[in-house]
Design a protein around this motif. Structure first.
Motif, PDB file in Angstrom:
ATOM      1  N   LEU A   1     -11.522  -4.848  28.798  1.00 54.49           N
ATOM      2  CA  LEU A   1     -10.646  -5.855  29.390  1.00 54.49           C
ATOM      3  C   LEU A   1     -11.451  -7.019  29.956  1.00 54.49           C
ATOM      4  O   LEU A   1     -11.031  -8.180  29.874  1.00 54.49           O
ATOM      5  CB  LEU A   1      -9.792  -5.218  30.483  1.00 54.49           C
ATOM      6  N   GLU A   2     -12.605  -6.721  30.547  1.00 56.38           N
ATOM      7  CA  GLU A   2     -13.471  -7.777  31.078  1.00 56.38           C
ATOM      8  C   GLU A   2     -13.945  -8.698  29.952  1.00 56.38           C
ATOM      9  O   GLU A   2     -13.996  -9.914  30.110  1.00 56.38           O
ATOM     10  CB  GLU A   2     -14.670  -7.147  31.790  1.00 56.38           C
ATOM     11  N   VAL A   3     -14.287  -8.118  28.817  1.00 55.14           N
ATOM     12  CA  VAL A   3     -14.731  -8.923  27.674  1.00 55.14           C
ATOM     13  C   VAL A   3     -13.603  -9.847  27.215  1.00 55.14           C
ATOM     14  O   VAL A   3     -13.820 -11.039  26.968  1.00 55.14           O
ATOM     15  CB  VAL A   3     -15.192  -8.003  26.525  1.00 55.14           C
ATOM     16  N   GLN A   4     -12.399  -9.317  27.110  1.00 59.46           N
ATOM     17  CA  GLN A   4     -11.280 -10.159  26.689  1.00 59.46           C
ATOM     18  C   GLN A   4     -10.988 -11.254  27.709  1.00 59.46           C
ATOM     19  O   GLN A   4     -10.675 -12.395  27.338  1.00 59.46           O
ATOM     20  CB  GLN A   4     -10.037  -9.304  26.456  1.00 59.46           C
ATOM     21  N   ASN A   5     -11.088 -10.949  28.987  1.00 57.50           N
ATOM     22  CA  ASN A   5     -10.883 -11.973  30.013  1.00 57.50           C
ATOM     23  C   ASN A   5     -11.942 -13.064  29.921  1.00 57.50           C
ATOM     24  O   ASN A   5     -11.664 -14.240  30.151  1.00 57.50           O
ATOM     25  CB  ASN A   5     -10.919 -11.341  31.404  1.00 57.50           C
ATOM     26  N   ASN A   6     -13.180 -12.681  29.602  1.00 58.05           N
ATOM     27  CA  ASN A   6     -14.257 -13.661  29.484  1.00 58.05           C
ATOM     28  C   ASN A   6     -14.041 -14.620  28.317  1.00 58.05           C
ATOM     29  O   ASN A   6     -14.498 -15.763  28.347  1.00 58.05           O
ATOM     30  CB  ASN A   6     -15.602 -12.952  29.307  1.00 58.05           C
ATOM     31  N   LEU A   7     -13.359 -14.145  27.290  1.00 58.73           N
ATOM     32  CA  LEU A   7     -13.126 -14.982  26.108  1.00 58.73           C
ATOM     33  C   LEU A   7     -11.832 -15.772  26.189  1.00 58.73           C
ATOM     34  O   LEU A   7     -11.651 -16.751  25.468  1.00 58.73           O
ATOM     35  CB  LEU A   7     -13.099 -14.113  24.850  1.00 58.73           C
ATOM     36  N   LYS A   8     -10.918 -15.340  27.056  1.00 59.89           N
ATOM     37  CA  LYS A   8      -9.624 -16.010  27.142  1.00 59.89           C
ATOM     38  C   LYS A   8      -9.799 -17.446  27.663  1.00 59.89           C
ATOM     39  O   LYS A   8     -10.357 -17.694  28.713  1.00 59.89           O
ATOM     40  CB  LYS A   8      -8.698 -15.239  28.086  1.00 59.89           C
ATOM     41  N   GLY A   9      -9.329 -18.393  26.892  1.00 57.54           N
ATOM     42  CA  GLY A   9      -9.407 -19.789  27.298  1.00 57.54           C
ATOM     43  C   GLY A   9     -10.762 -20.422  27.107  1.00 57.54           C
ATOM     44  O   GLY A   9     -10.953 -21.595  27.450  1.00 57.54           O
ATOM     45  N   ASP A  10     -11.747 -19.671  26.586  1.00 57.65           N
ATOM     46  CA  ASP A  10     -13.070 -20.220  26.356  1.00 57.65           C
ATOM     47  C   ASP A  10     -13.043 -21.049  25.071  1.00 57.65           C
ATOM     48  O   ASP A  10     -12.755 -20.540  23.995  1.00 57.65           O
ATOM     49  CB  ASP A  10     -14.096 -19.087  26.234  1.00 57.65           C
ATOM     50  N   GLN A  11     -13.375 -22.335  25.206  1.00 54.74           N
ATOM     51  CA  GLN A  11     -13.299 -23.232  24.053  1.00 54.74           C
ATOM     52  C   GLN A  11     -14.374 -22.936  23.015  1.00 54.74           C
ATOM     53  O   GLN A  11     -14.297 -23.425  21.877  1.00 54.74           O
ATOM     54  CB  GLN A  11     -13.427 -24.680  24.519  1.00 54.74           C
ATOM     55  N   THR A  12     -15.366 -22.120  23.381  1.00 53.33           N
ATOM     56  CA  THR A  12     -16.416 -21.781  22.423  1.00 53.33           C
ATOM     57  C   THR A  12     -16.081 -20.530  21.618  1.00 53.33           C
ATOM     58  O   THR A  12     -16.808 -20.191  20.678  1.00 53.33           O
ATOM     59  CB  THR A  12     -17.752 -21.553  23.151  1.00 53.33           C
ATOM     60  N   SER A  13     -15.007 -19.837  21.968  1.00 50.32           N
ATOM     61  CA  SER A  13     -14.681 -18.576  21.301  1.00 50.32           C
ATOM     62  C   SER A  13     -14.313 -18.819  19.836  1.00 50.32           C
ATOM     63  O   SER A  13     -13.616 -19.775  19.508  1.00 50.32           O
ATOM     64  CB  SER A  13     -13.524 -17.879  22.007  1.00 50.32           C
ATOM     65  N   THR A  14     -14.776 -17.929  18.986  1.00 58.01           N
ATOM     66  CA  THR A  14     -14.492 -18.009  17.556  1.00 58.01           C
ATOM     67  C   THR A  14     -13.524 -16.899  17.166  1.00 58.01           C
ATOM     68  O   THR A  14     -13.367 -15.911  17.895  1.00 58.01           O
ATOM     69  CB  THR A  14     -15.788 -17.861  16.747  1.00 58.01           C
ATOM     70  N   PRO A  15     -12.866 -17.016  16.008  1.00 60.01           N
ATOM     71  CA  PRO A  15     -11.977 -15.930  15.543  1.00 60.01           C
ATOM     72  C   PRO A  15     -12.694 -14.591  15.436  1.00 60.01           C
ATOM     73  O   PRO A  15     -12.104 -13.550  15.720  1.00 60.01           O
ATOM     74  CB  PRO A  15     -11.493 -16.429  14.178  1.00 60.01           C
ATOM     75  N   GLN A  16     -13.977 -14.625  15.038  1.00 61.89           N
ATOM     76  CA  GLN A  16     -14.720 -13.372  14.923  1.00 61.89           C
ATOM     77  C   GLN A  16     -14.912 -12.716  16.293  1.00 61.89           C
ATOM     78  O   GLN A  16     -14.778 -11.495  16.422  1.00 61.89           O
ATOM     79  CB  GLN A  16     -16.087 -13.632  14.279  1.00 61.89           C
TER      80      GLN A  16
END
Length: 778
Positions: free
Chosen positions: A639-654
């Protein structure tokens, strides 16, 4: 997803649950797994970590991935609490009809006798079933908590206060070995077994014979770092404090150049300044805070600066802290003995010649000296608001800074004592404090740390003398060399690296327990945050008046550094803080102020806060050291990993797809493997051992090879409690904006992606291993 087991078993306090397997198997248990009620468990409704609700996973890997606000599993410790027990002791008798029954009297007599026998049997069965499984069954977890409270109730604030005062008065010399010997003697006298002094000869950077100075070229005025004029009288006054106002492992020499105000020294500040002025070999006027000092110095060094005047803006400090005229010390050492980077300082080790760790001349100065350099009036308040220190862009200041330090090898000593576990003696719970190694800096802070760890040792050993022992070994450590870059803990960690990688299950920090008196602040690994939240709730007697739970996974400035960044060990720390300090810029704690700047007894005159900290920490230590299944939460990491990626403009589909797969694996692992571990009929020792081995190594997947200076290699930790993105991605994005190339960002994305993938593979492999074991048994 979290689960709750609706049944209970009772066992004697202090015994491992699965050791009572024979008794438990003799009792027929009706087990029911209540998933919905677990999520509504009382006492956890206020636990939030930058998120508010759980969402279901979608199957799509790249589109419609569910990354709405996520709340960590509300099950305490990610486990399944047994609340009640339903036992069925009805005995079914089958009996064939008699072939003949000529005598009704005999028949009635037999029936009467049988009824009496059944009645007596029922009474006996009921008695023993009530004895072993009472209707209001007290869960083993409750019994454990009662045992922990019994141990901890012997800790009293008055005893901590006496110990603290003795320690403050005790330290009279600069010899680290002397205070270490006294700590060892005290721990040994309390009954702690196998207490050792572990010595390392390390390279320290110490002040020279005279204080550093800053001279205004326009007027020729010379100032010491505290703002006092360079005179013989000022040198005599608090001469030791003047000497110890320095940056350990800075470059030495004299530099005369223009001073350029770089504010906090982030990428945007430097980009703006480079457009305005030539910064080559200039002196940067730098504020401490917001970003790690080592990172900001690396940016200044790459930009071309030659020197740094470092200060703390009074507007960034709590109003209660009047430190405008106080000097301070900082260390530029990322960790360990600089002469043996990455390996221990033992006899025969190759010693590198590293007298300085940067090409910059770095000098900490007081805010009062900054005000003199930029010619500001003493009163800088406007309508009650504090005005930050700032050098006007249209004015030029040329100064000459002189720095002279010496490097020499000295002995740093750690005190290490063991309380051996009875069931898993090869699994260690490390409890760390530190003792004083630099002149007068943090003198009262180290005394607080040492006083509470000693109080905990005393409480434990009183119970040990009555026959109790924890399941796992508790290792008590008092570190030396903390002020120079956590040298003692790093060297010990590097020395015993192979053993610690295999055996350490958790690190509990008691560093600087009281820094303020307004709020309880908790720092914990994601896998431990449920357990820490539980303790925070228990510390609040009235739930309706409890403040919001203040828990984060942020970088800590203490000896936990090595265990987090090189071993991937779950870690936690309780501290009392000033709420205004938490609201201000982070990383101000990198500055070490002299003893008279921080008065512990003024913040906590009755030492009740100290008592609270050690009791909260002590209960966590006992729970980790004594429970058969480690109280870690696998799902909360996902869950922490998903929270870290949520809304991050650098996140990729992978990245998003891998995070979704990680959550799926963690959910399966927590339900399929952690749930049976709490079932007495399935709690085989080999399964418990396998499960614990997986739980203790969960965070190791998130150690990246390369991180910016001052950033944690364990990417589960944030720079501060206000950010929720991966720190290395934030830093790389800033670089990407200021540079034409996005190579740095691509490297950081690859590091994060590989970490998430490694964690997903790790959980999947754990599931496969358990499945193989079950197939083998069938």
């Amino acid at each position: 997803m979290a689960y709750q087991k609706v049944s209970a078993d009772q066992r004697a306090p202090g015994h491992s649950q699965y050791l009572d397997n024979d008794d438990l198997q003799a009792t027929a248990l009706d087990l029911e797994w209540d998933m919905e009620k677990e999520l509504e468990e009382p006492g956890f409704d206020q636990f939030q970590l930058n998120s508010a609700e759980n969402q279901n996973l979608e199957n799509s890997e790249t589109a419609d991935l569910n990354l709405d606000p996520i709340q960590p599993a509300t099950s305490p410790k990610g486990r399944f609490q047994r609340l009640q027990e339903e036992s069925d002791y009805v005995t079914h008798y089958t009996r064939s009809a008699p072939k003949s029954n000529p005598c009704n009297f005999c028949r009635l007599l037999k029936i009467f006798c049988m009824a009496i026998i059944l009645f007596i049997s029922g009474i006996l069965i009921g008695y023993y079933s009530h004895k072993n499984c009472p209707s209001n069954a007290t869960s083993s977890g409750t019994l454990d908590l009662q045992l922990y409270q019994e141990i901890l109730k012997t800790i009293q604030a008055e005893d901590i206060k006496k110990s603290f005062r003795n320690l403050v008065q005790l330290y009279k010399s600069e010899d680290d070995t002397e205070i270490s010997k006294k700590i060892k003697t005290q721990w040994t006298s309390l009954g702690l077994e196998d207490v050792q002094l572990v010595n390392y000869s390390v390279l320290l950077n110490l002040p020279g014979l005279s204080p550093s100075s800053v001279t205004l070229s326009s007027s020729g005025q010379c100032f010491h770092p505290n703002g006092q004029p360079c005179s013989e009288e000022a040198r005599k006054w608090s001469s030791q404090d003047l000497l110890y106002s320095y940056a350990a492992y800075s470059a030495n020499g004299i530099l005369e150049a223009e001073v350029i105000d770089v504010s906090y020294g982030n990428a945007d500040d430097l980009k703006r300044i480079k457009k305005m002025k030539n910064v080559t070999n200039r002196i940067a006027l730098l504020k401490l805070g917001k970003l790690p000092l080592l990172y900001k110095l690396s940016l200044l060094e790459k930009t071309g600066f030659g020197g740094v005047l470092l200060y703390i803006d009074p507007c960034d400090l709590p109003k209660t802290a009047n430190l405008s005229y106080n000097t301070f010390m900082v260390s530029l050492n990322p960790g360990g003995d600089p002469s043996t980077p990455g390996y221990p300082s033992i006899d025969g080790s190759f010693r590198q010649n590293r007298s300085n760790l940067t090409s910059l001349l770095v000098q900490p100065i007081s805010a009062s000296l900054v005000a003199k350099l930029i010619s500001l009036p003493k009163d800088r308040t406007t309508n009650g608001a504090c005005s930050p220190l700032e050098l006007p862009n249209n004015e030029e200041r040329i100064v000459s800074m002189k720095i002279q330090t010496v490097t020499k090898f000295e002995t740093v000593t750690n005190v290490v004592g063991y309380l051996k576990g009875v069931t898993f003696p090869d699994r260690y719970v490390i409890v760390g404090s530190h003792h004083h190694t630099a002149h007068s800096y943090n003198r009262q802070e180290w005394a607080s740390s040492t006083a509470i760890i000693t109080a905990f040792v005393r409480a434990l050993m009183l119970r040990v003398k009555r026959g109790w022992r924890p399941d796992r070994t508790i290792v008590f450590c008092s570190w030396g060399g903390t002020a120079f870059g956590n040298i003692g803990s790093y060297e010990w960690g590097e020395d015993f690296r192979k053993v610690l990688q295999r055996n350490v299950v958790a690190y509990i920090s008691l560093h600087s327990p009281v820094r303020g008196n307004s709020t309880l602040h908790s720092v914990a690994s994601p896998s431990l945050q449920q357990l820490v939240a539980e303790k925070n709730k228990f510390n609040c007697p009235r739930r309706d008046q409890c403040p919001k739970t203040n828990i984060s996974s942020e970088q800590m400035q203490d000896d936990a550094d090595y265990f987090i960044n090189h071993l991937g060990v779950p870690t936690m720390r309780f501290t009392y803080e000033d709420i205004r300090a938490l609201e201000g810029p982070s990383f101000l704690s990198e500055a070490l102020f002299p003893k008279h700047a921080i008065k512990v007894e003024e913040m906590d005159p009755f030492f009740n806060l100290h008592e609270t900290i050690i009791k909260l920490s002590g209960e966590v230590i006992l729970q980790i050291a004594s429970e058969p299944v480690l109280p870690f939460n696998a799902l909360d990491i996902a869950l922490e990993v998903q929270n870290n990626l949520k809304g991050d403009q650098t996140s990729t589909p992978q990245l998003l797809a891998l995070a979704s797969h990680l959550r799926e694996s963690a959910e399966l692992f927590q339900s399929d493997e952690m749930r049976p571990a709490n079932d007495p009929k399935e709690r085989a020792p080999i399964r418990v051992r396998m499960l614990n081995d997986i739980l203790q190594d969960m965070e190791k997947s998130f150690l990246v090879q390369h991180a910016p200076p001052g950033f944690y290699r364990n990417i589960l930790y944030h720079l501060d409690g206000n950010t929720s993105q991966f720190s290395i991605l934030l830093e790389a994005w800033e670089h990407c904006k200021s540079l034409a190339s996005n190579e740095t960002l691509q490297e950081a994305l690859s590091e994060v992606l590989n970490s998430i993938n490694a964690a997903q593979v790790y959980f999947k492999a754990g599931l496969d291993v358990f499945e193989s074991v079950l197939v083998g048994k069938n």
